[in-house]
Design a protein around this motif. Sequence first.
Motif, PDB file in Angstrom:
ATOM      1  N   HIS A  87       2.168   3.758   2.198  1.00 30.78           N
ATOM      2  CA  HIS A  87       3.037   3.184   1.163  1.00 30.78           C
ATOM      3  C   HIS A  87       3.190   1.674   1.340  1.00 30.78           C
ATOM      4  O   HIS A  87       3.153   0.910   0.367  1.00 30.78           O
ATOM      5  CB  HIS A  87       4.414   3.850   1.180  1.00 30.78           C
ATOM      6  N   LEU A  88       3.355   1.240   2.572  1.00 30.39           N
ATOM      7  CA  LEU A  88       3.502  -0.191   2.845  1.00 30.39           C
ATOM      8  C   LEU A  88       2.198  -0.935   2.564  1.00 30.39           C
ATOM      9  O   LEU A  88       2.211  -2.041   2.012  1.00 30.39           O
ATOM     10  CB  LEU A  88       3.940  -0.411   4.287  1.00 30.39           C
ATOM     11  N   THR A  89       1.083  -0.332   2.914  1.00 33.89           N
ATOM     12  CA  THR A  89      -0.217  -0.945   2.634  1.00 33.89           C
ATOM     13  C   THR A  89      -0.407  -1.128   1.135  1.00 33.89           C
ATOM     14  O   THR A  89      -0.820  -2.197   0.673  1.00 33.89           O
ATOM     15  CB  THR A  89      -1.359  -0.070   3.194  1.00 33.89           C
ATOM     16  N   THR A  93      -0.605  -4.745  -0.848  1.00 33.42           N
ATOM     17  CA  THR A  93      -1.821  -5.009  -1.614  1.00 33.42           C
ATOM     18  C   THR A  93      -1.492  -5.274  -3.075  1.00 33.42           C
ATOM     19  O   THR A  93      -2.041  -6.201  -3.690  1.00 33.42           O
ATOM     20  CB  THR A  93      -2.801  -3.827  -1.489  1.00 33.42           C
ATOM     21  N   ASP A  94      -0.595  -4.466  -3.647  1.00 35.99           N
ATOM     22  CA  ASP A  94      -0.188  -4.674  -5.045  1.00 35.99           C
ATOM     23  C   ASP A  94       0.495  -6.026  -5.207  1.00 35.99           C
ATOM     24  O   ASP A  94       0.267  -6.737  -6.190  1.00 35.99           O
ATOM     25  CB  ASP A  94       0.762  -3.566  -5.501  1.00 35.99           C
ATOM     26  N   ALA A 181      -8.051  -3.148   6.463  1.00 35.91           N
ATOM     27  CA  ALA A 181      -7.580  -4.300   7.236  1.00 35.91           C
ATOM     28  C   ALA A 181      -6.069  -4.467   7.077  1.00 35.91           C
ATOM     29  O   ALA A 181      -5.361  -4.780   8.036  1.00 35.91           O
ATOM     30  CB  ALA A 181      -8.308  -5.569   6.784  1.00 35.91           C
ATOM     31  N   VAL A 182      -5.574  -4.256   5.849  1.00 36.10           N
ATOM     32  CA  VAL A 182      -4.136  -4.349   5.604  1.00 36.10           C
ATOM     33  C   VAL A 182      -3.410  -3.232   6.344  1.00 36.10           C
ATOM     34  O   VAL A 182      -2.384  -3.452   6.996  1.00 36.10           O
ATOM     35  CB  VAL A 182      -3.831  -4.290   4.090  1.00 36.10           C
ATOM     36  N   ARG A 183      -3.968  -2.032   6.264  1.00 41.40           N
ATOM     37  CA  ARG A 183      -3.328  -0.890   6.913  1.00 41.40           C
ATOM     38  C   ARG A 183      -3.286  -1.061   8.431  1.00 41.40           C
ATOM     39  O   ARG A 183      -2.310  -0.669   9.081  1.00 41.40           O
ATOM     40  CB  ARG A 183      -4.062   0.407   6.558  1.00 41.40           C
TER      41      ARG A 183
END
Length: 201
Positions: A87-89, A93-94, A181-183
């Motif tokens: 959810h945070l990723t 990203t959004d 990478a974000v996750r």
Amino acid sequence: MPTGTAIRDPREQLFEAAERILLRDGPSALTSRAVTTEAGCAKGVLHRHFADFDAFLAELVLDRVARIDTQAAALRDRAGTGAVADHLTGALTDLFGSVAVAMVGLVTSRDDLRARLRRTTPTGIPVLTEATAMIAGYLTTERELGRIAADADVDTLAPTLIGTGHMLFADRKGTPPQADAVRKVVTAVIAGAVREVPVPR
């Protein structure tokens, strides 16, 4: 114009034009003439709807900040389901995969604009401040549900996630980071706080 043909909202038309310029050419290219030319309208249209160009820019930022409220509500609704890291990723990203990074650059590059925005965002940087509140609100809800440790400091985790996310996406000319990478960053930041049972991916 033929009867029955809808006239687009000129304010939104100008906002969209400004966003395109921001994403394509950066904050320094944003002028009233550039905006009206991009929007395909006369320069007077902007001044009919806004007191001056800084007033236009302030309304542009506030309009985009309001969209974060909608995103925040959707994120809170996901609490208790799926994986917190996912959810945070998705939220980061959004947020930063949109025009938000360019908006931050705009705000930090214009003193007059920043001064106007202080009336509604007295501390912090508009967009980043609201985004931090969005993440903190979500983490607080997850903490209440027991999926984040009771002693987790969400007021530290939230700005850490936003700051890291901003750094990942800050190079507007480069290729946006992949979701993995974000996750990876999100997982590292919240590793000590998550108490959920891993959800199969």
